[in-house]
Write an enzyme that holds these catalytic residues in place. Structure first.
Site, PDB file in Angstrom:
ATOM      1  N   SER A 135       0.691  -1.015  -0.073  1.00 48.41           N
ATOM      2  CA  SER A 135       0.154  -0.115  -0.094  1.00 48.41           C
ATOM      3  C   SER A 135       0.806   1.191  -0.088  1.00 48.41           C
ATOM      4  O   SER A 135       1.690   1.445   0.859  1.00 48.41           O
ATOM      5  CB  SER A 135      -0.985   0.095   1.112  1.00 48.41           C
ATOM      6  OG  SER A 135      -1.431   1.071   1.409  1.00 48.41           O
ATOM      7  N   LYS A 155      -2.749  -3.247  -9.444  1.00 49.96           N
ATOM      8  CA  LYS A 155      -2.163  -1.941  -9.014  1.00 49.96           C
ATOM      9  C   LYS A 155      -3.426  -1.011  -9.197  1.00 49.96           C
ATOM     10  O   LYS A 155      -3.629  -0.595 -10.279  1.00 49.96           O
ATOM     11  CB  LYS A 155      -0.807  -1.441  -9.735  1.00 49.96           C
ATOM     12  CG  LYS A 155      -0.417  -0.183  -9.241  1.00 49.96           C
ATOM     13  CD  LYS A 155       1.150  -0.002  -9.745  1.00 49.96           C
ATOM     14  CE  LYS A 155       1.426   1.479  -9.199  1.00 49.96           C
ATOM     15  NZ  LYS A 155       2.797   1.717  -9.586  1.00 49.96           N
ATOM     16  N   ASP A 290      13.898   4.948 -10.287  1.00 45.77           N
ATOM     17  CA  ASP A 290      13.815   4.692  -8.825  1.00 45.77           C
ATOM     18  C   ASP A 290      14.303   3.410  -8.686  1.00 45.77           C
ATOM     19  O   ASP A 290      13.561   2.450  -7.975  1.00 45.77           O
ATOM     20  CB  ASP A 290      12.425   5.043  -8.180  1.00 45.77           C
ATOM     21  CG  ASP A 290      12.290   4.917  -6.754  1.00 45.77           C
ATOM     22  OD1 ASP A 290      13.261   5.066  -6.126  1.00 45.77           O
ATOM     23  OD2 ASP A 290      11.351   4.829  -6.388  1.00 45.77           O
TER      24      ASP A 290
END
Length: 547
Positions: A135, A155, A290
Site C-alpha cells: 500500500s 495495481k 527509482d
C-alpha cells in the site's frame, strides 16, 4: 495579499493545514519569511513543537511530508533525488520517507474494479485477495487469479487521489512563486520551474496508461535478454487507474542469504543487474529512475525482474553521448573534457567565473589521478560532482540528476552483493560504444547529408530574404550599414570550411563503398579504397589543425 497568496478561498483550509504543520514542526522562520503568519489561527501558532535545531530540521521535514499526505510524500521523495538542490542530510532523511501508508478499504477496491470492468468481479477472477500486498501513497496492490489460472498483481489507484493531488499542486505552485519572490537565496534554484516539473512527473505517475506503455516498451527492449524478466501486462483488465500485470514472486535483490538459498551467486546478480540498468540508460535511453533494492526481484537462475514502472527517465541519443563524455572525463581524469561535457549538457550557472570553475574541476578529477579504474568509487565521485554543481549553483536537467542517482544506487546495491563489484568496469564498454558510434562512417555520411540539406534550404530562402530586405531599404523602412573589415578573411574561412566538408563527405563515401566492396569479395579494390580514405583523413586532420 490574501488573494495573491491563496488564489482561491476554497483552498484556504488546506493552506492553513500546511502552514500550521510547518509551524508545529519548528519551521516558523519559513512561514515568517513568506509573510503568511496571518493565515494561521492564533491558537495554532502557540501549539508548536518548539524550535527546530539545524541537526533536527531534516528529520522534521520528513515528518512534515508524512503528515501532509500523498502529494508531499512524493515531493519529499523527489527532493531526496536532488542533492544538487538540498544538502545531503536532507536527501538522506527524505529518502527514508515511508511509502507504505494505510490501505484504503476492500469495499472501495471492489467499487473501482467493477466500475472500470463494468461487470461483476466473479466473472473476471477466480479469486481476489482482500489483503493488499503493498500500500503506497498513490496506489495499492492486490493479488488475484484470473479465470484462465494466471496469477496477476492489480495495481489500483487510490480513490479521488487526482482531485487531492491537483489541489495540493496548485498550492505548491503558489507557494513556489511566493518563495521565488521573497526568499532571495532560493532564486538560483528556480522554485517555480521545480514546481512545474514536479507537477508534470506526478501527473504522469498518476496516469497508469503511461506506466503500462513503459512496461510494454521495456518488455520489447529486453525480449532477447535471458538475464532480465519484465512483467507482462493484461490489457483486457487494465485501465487508466488499474494495471493488471504478471505477479512476480522472487527474492529481493539485496537479500544475499535468500539468493544463496535459491542457489544463485550474488556476485553474478550484481553484474547482470548492473548490466540491465546500464543497458536501459546508455543503449535504450529509457531507465528506471527509482532503482532502490525494493524495486527489483531475482528469479531462479539469477534472472533480474524490475518492478514499479511509474518513475522513468528518458535520454535521447545526443544526450547519452554527452553523458558518456562526462563520465569518461571523470574516469580518465580529464578536466577539459568534463568542462566541455558540462557545457554540452547545459549545466550552467549565472555569473560563474570560468577560471575558478576549471580550477575546481581539475582539483576534483586530480583527486583520483593515482587510482586505477577498479579502485575508483564512482558513487563517491558522482556525489562529489553533485556537491560541486551545487556549490556553483549550476542548473542541471532533472533526468540527468535521476541518472546520477541511478548510477550511485547501482554501485551501492552491487557492492552489497559483491564488495569487489566495479561499476566503472561495467560502464566502460557502454561508453566505448557510444564514443565509436559518433565516428561511424554511415553516421558521418548522414550528418554531411543533413548539412547539405541545411545549406540548400538556406540557399533557397536567401533570394527571397534579400529581395524583401532590398524592398524595405527602398521604402526607407530599413537602414543598413556595411562593415567589410575582415571580409576577405571570412571568405577564406568559409571556402576552407566548405572544402573540408566536401573532403569529409568523400572520405565517408570511400569508407562506406570500400566496406561494401570488401563484403562482396573485392578485397584489393576495397583495400585501395581504405588506403585512399586513410590518406585523405590524415590530410584532413592536418588541414583542420592549421585552422
Amino acid at each position: 495579499m490574501l488573494r495573491e497568496t491563496v488564489g482561491h478561498l476554497r483552498d484556504l483550509p488546506r493552506y492553513r493545514q500546511i502552514l500550521t504543520t510547518l509551524v508545529r514542526y519548528g519551521y516558523h522562520d519559513v512561514v515568517a519569511a513568506l509573510h503568511l503568519e496571518g493565515i494561521i489561527r492564533p491558537i495554532e501558532r502557540v501549539a508548536t513543537g518548539g524550535e527546530a535545531t539545524p541537526q533536527d530540521r531534516p528529520r522534521r521535514l520528513r515528518l512534515i511530508c508524512e503528515d501532509l499526505g500523498p502529494t508531499f510524500v512524493k515531493l519529499g521523495q523527489v527532493l531526496s533525488t536532488r542533492p544538487d538542490i538540498i544538502p545531503e542530510a536532507y536527501t538522506v532523511e527524505l529518502a527514508a520517507l515511508r511509502d507504505d501508508v494505510r490501505p484504503f478499504s476492500f469495499r472501495q477496491v471492489v467499487r473501482i474494479l467493477e466500475a472500470d470492468y463494468r461487470r461483476p468481479l466473479g466473472e473476471v477472477f477466480l479469486s481476489l485477495d482482500p489483503e493488499p500486498v503493498a500500500s503506497a501513497s498513490i496506489s495499492q496492490v492486490h493479488r488475484a487469479v484470473l479465470m484462465d489460472g494466471r496469477t496477476v498483481a492489480l495495481k489500483i489507484r487510490r480513490p479521488d487521489i487526482t482531485k487531492v493531488v491537483q489541489a495540493d499542486l496548485d498550492i505548491l505552485k503558489n507557494l513556489a512563486q511566493l518563495a521565488e519572490r521573497r526568499l532571495g537565496f532560493l532564486a538560483p534554484y528556480k522554485p517555480m520551474a521545480l514546481a512545474r516539473e514536479f507537477e508534470r512527473s506526478l501527473k504522469r505517475e498518476l496516469d497508469f496508461t503511461i506506466e503500462r506503455r513503459t512496461m510494454q516498451r521495456c518488455r520489447e527492449l529486453f525480449s532477447g535478454d535471458p538475464t532480465a524478466h519484465i512483467p507482462y501486462t493484461v490489457e483486457e483488465y487494465s485501465t487508466p487507474r488499474v494495471i493488471a500485470m504478471e505477479f512476480i514472486e522472487g527474492v529481493r535483490i539485496d537479500d544475499v542469504e535468500g539468493l544463496r538459498a535459491m542457489g544463485v551467486d550474488p556476485a553474478a546478480v550484481a553484474v547482470s543487474g548492473g548490466r540491465l540498468m546500464l543497458r536501459q540508460i546508455f543503449e535504450f535511453g529509457l531507465f528506471h529512475a527509482d532503482p532502490h533494492a525494493g524495486n527489483f526481484r531475482v528469479l531462479p537462475g539469477g534472472v533480474v525482474a524490475p518492478l514499479d514502472y511509474g518513475m522513468f527517465g528518458q535520454l535521447d541519443a545526443t544526450l547519452r553521448e554527452y553523458i558518456a563524455d562526462l563520465l569518461t572525463g571523470l574516469i580518465v581524469q580529464d578536466p577539459d573534457r568534463v568542462i566541455r561535457a558540462l557545457d554540452a549538457l547545459d549545466i550552467r550557472g549565472d555569473n560563474v567565473d570560468p577560471k575558478a570553475l576549471r580550477r575546481d574541476v581539475s582539483e576534483l578529477v586530480q583527486t583520483y589521478s593515482r587510482l586505477t579504474l577498479d579502485h575508483i568509487n564512482l558513487g563517491l565521485l558522482l556525489r562529489e560532482l553533485i556537491a560541486f554543481i551545487r556549490a556553483y549553483h549550476l542548473h542541471i536537467p532533472p533526468d540527468l540528476v535521476l541518472l546520477i542517482r541511478s548510477l550511485v544506487t547501482i554501485e551501492s546495491v552491487g557492492r552489497t552483493l559483491d564488495p569487489r563489484f566495479d561499476i566503472a568496469a561495467q560502464l566502460e564498454p557502454f561508453l566505448r560504444r557510444l564514443t565509436m558510434r559518433r565516428f561511424h562512417p554511415l553516421r558521418m555520411l548522414h550528418q554531411s547529408a543533413r548539412t547539405l540539406e541545411d545549406v540548400q534550404r538556406i540557399a533557397t530562402l536567401l533570394p527571397d530574404v534579400l529581395s524583401q530586405s532590398l524592398a524595405s531599404i527602398r521604402r526607407g523602412e530599413l537602414n543598413v550599414r556595411f562593415d567589410l573589415q575582415g571580409f576577405e578573411r571570412l571568405v577564406r574561412q568559409l571556402t576552407r570550411a566548405s572544402n573540408t566538408l566536401a573532403v569529409g563527405i568523400v572520405i565517408a563515401g570511400l569508407l562506406v563503398s570500400s566496406a561494401l566492396v570488401f563484403r562482396e569479395g573485392g578485397t584489393s579494390l576495397a583495400y585501395s579504397g581504405f588506403a585512399s580514405g586513410l590518406i585523405l583523413s590524415l590530410w584532413l586532420v592536418w588541414n583542420m589543425s592549421r585552422q
